[in-house]
Design an enzyme around this catalytic site. Structure first.
Site, PDB file in Angstrom:
ATOM      1  CE  LYS A  90       2.869   3.137  -0.651  1.00 29.64           C
ATOM      2  NZ  LYS A  90       3.364   1.631  -0.788  1.00 29.64           N
ATOM      3  CG  ASP A 119      -4.617   0.076  -1.907  1.00 27.72           C
ATOM      4  OD1 ASP A 119      -5.725  -0.278  -2.074  1.00 27.72           O
ATOM      5  OD2 ASP A 119      -3.596  -0.843  -1.427  1.00 27.72           O
TER       6      ASP A 119
HETATM    7  C1  LIG Z   1      -0.033   4.343   4.608  1.00 29.20           C
HETATM    8  C2  LIG Z   1       0.643   3.029   4.268  1.00 29.20           C
HETATM    9  N1  LIG Z   1       0.729   2.338   5.460  1.00 29.20           N
HETATM   10  C3  LIG Z   1       1.502   0.596   4.806  1.00 29.20           C
HETATM   11  C4  LIG Z   1       1.065   0.163   3.373  1.00 29.20           C
HETATM   12  C5  LIG Z   1       1.990  -0.920   3.085  1.00 29.20           C
HETATM   13  O1  LIG Z   1       2.474  -0.893   2.397  1.00 29.20           O
HETATM   14  P1  LIG Z   1       3.513  -2.285   1.732  1.00 29.20           P
HETATM   15  O2  LIG Z   1       2.090  -2.373   0.163  1.00 29.20           O
HETATM   16  O3  LIG Z   1       4.510  -1.789   0.421  1.00 29.20           O
HETATM   17  O4  LIG Z   1       3.433  -3.409   1.727  1.00 29.20           O
HETATM   18  C6  LIG Z   1       1.295   1.144   2.593  1.00 29.20           C
HETATM   19  C7  LIG Z   1       1.445   1.049   1.234  1.00 29.20           C
HETATM   20  O5  LIG Z   1       0.215   1.562   0.706  1.00 29.20           O
HETATM   21  C8  LIG Z   1       0.403   2.274   2.670  1.00 29.20           C
HETATM   22  O6  LIG Z   1      -0.076   3.734   2.060  1.00 29.20           O
END
Ligand SMILES: Cc1ncc(COP(=O)(O)O)c(C=O)c1O
Length: 393
Positions: A90, A119
């Site tokens: 992120k 989140d």
């Molecule tokens: C660790 C992690 N993996 C994957 C995602 C998924 O990303 P996206 O919401 O862009 O699909 C997030 C989203 O917050 C995340 O924090």
């Protein structure tokens, strides 16, 4: 470690698959998707990110032992746990958007506040960027966000607001509060009102896919990536398509079965709300509504959508912590391991494996999107602290 004992751990945690009939294989990156993910804009975003202090490509872990156990030729794990010291990929998206938003809003001056719902990881990255670029931040979290993640965000000087309900409730609240207070919203998701911010974030995320291709040296046959609102997956699938054209790999998007908005949208052929409380251990993937620009890319760029139960993620975390067949241990958070867990759940099921075209000559890239972003939860699941597993304890 034979393949039976590793894959047996996923036998009771089957993946559910949907093969996307609208996926476009065989052709080049479509011109009309350039408006959402422009190749030159992405290249500029990657140059920008690479110039920040502390930038270094994250490691691509070679999991040969696990590959052998899963009946694959090669398995590479792009480990985003160390990205800018923030624990997840992120750090590539929100901070880039903050920089560009501040540049576009010079009138906001010193008194600017950037705000977002999260989140956990996006908010942490935005709070970090606000501190680094000299403005204030207001970060909205929902009931399901752990105390550990709240503390990490507050550690960057953010004002943290906890909102009853799920992620989408926190998003609506921050949108309303930002409007009232004149804050700059840095949302990593939007509907048909999406703007340049969501596109900037996708551009920043392409960094990890670009690094992985360089590190691999050879195009993978398959890529597994996890989905929340779809931004990460869209950036990864989009970038691979841009660079590899018709040679792009089979792309698979993995979500928790309790929060599978991309999966249901794929099944319905249009953005669709995933109902319920989205209660999953993969907390960072708990989204009920897709990010529209990301969805428009995935609708054509993702070949398969998979959902997995929580137990598959737990099994994946433990397995990486052990290190299979001589592999070095890897510390992965619950959401970070989802793509790998989806791959292994599919490998454990003969029908799923075959329908994905996975075989003993497959070279698979999986995205490990986070490290132990909530160390207390990690310890509860794995039985050891991240430091002990990572060899620094
Ligand atoms: C660790 C992690 N993996 C994957 C995602 C998924 O990303 P996206 O919401 O862009 O699909 C997030 C989203 O917050 C995340 O924090």
């Amino acid at each position: 470690m034979n393949s039976h004992s590793v894959l047996a751990r996923f036998a009771a945690t089957p993946a559910t698959l949907f093969h996307n009939p609208r996926a476009e294989g065989g052709g080049g990156w479509p011109d009309d998707l350039e408006g959402l993910l422009g190749s030159e804009d992405c290249a500029a975003a990657r140059l920008d990110v690479a110039a920040w202090p502390g930038y270094a490509p994250t490691p691509l872990r070679d999991l040969s032992g696990l590959a052998q156990a899963a009946g694959l030729a090669a398995l590479s794990y792009k480990d985003e746990g160390g990205r800018f010291g923030l624990g997840s990929f992120k750090a590539l998206g929100g901070p880039l958007a903050v920089r560009r938003l501040l540049a576009r809003n010079p009138a906001a001056g010193d008194g600017a506040t950037v705000a977002c719902a999260t989140d956990g990881n996006h908010g942490r990255a935005v709070a970090w960027a606000a501190q680094a670029f000299g403005c204030a931040s207001a970060i909205y979290i929902h009931e399901g966000v752990s105390q550990g993640r709240e503390d990490a965000i507050a550690g960057y000087g953010a004002r943290v607001v906890r909102v009853p309900g799920i992620y989408d409730d926190s998003l609506r609240r921050v949108q309303a509060d930002a409007g009232e207070n004149g804050w700059i919203l840095v949302s990593d998701t939007a509907g048909d009102d999406f703007d340049q911010t969501q596109l900037d974030i996708l551009q920043g995320y392409t960094t990890l896919a670009d690094e992985a291709l360089t590190q691999l040296g050879q195009a993978p046959t398959h890529v597994f990536v996890q989905g929340g609102v779809g931004g990460l997956a869209a950036a990864v699938c989009g970038h691979l398509w841009q660079v590899l054209g018709a040679r792009r790999p089979h792309t698979a998007v993995v979500e928790p079965e309790k929060a599978a908005c991309l999966y249901v949208s794929a099944v319905n052929g249009k953005p669709t709300l995933f109902p319920g409380d989205l209660d999953t251990v993969m907390a960072c993937l708990a989204a009920g509504e897709v990010n529209l620009p990301a969805w428009r890319i995935l609708d054509r760029a993702a070949d398969t959508f998979l959902t997995i139960p929580d137990e598959a993620a737990v099994a994946g975390m433990r397995l990486l912590a052990e290190g299979i067949g001589g592999d070095a241990p890897v510390v992965a958070g619950e959401s970070g391991v989802a793509a790998l867990a989806g791959l292994l759940a599919a490998c454990a099921d003969g029908g799923a494996r075959k329908s994905l075209g996975l075989a003993d000559d497959s070279r698979v890239l999986v995205i490990g999107s986070e490290g132990a972003t909530d160390p207390a939860l990690y310890r509860r699941i794995v039985g050891r602290s991240p430091d002990e597993v990572g060899g620094t304890g």
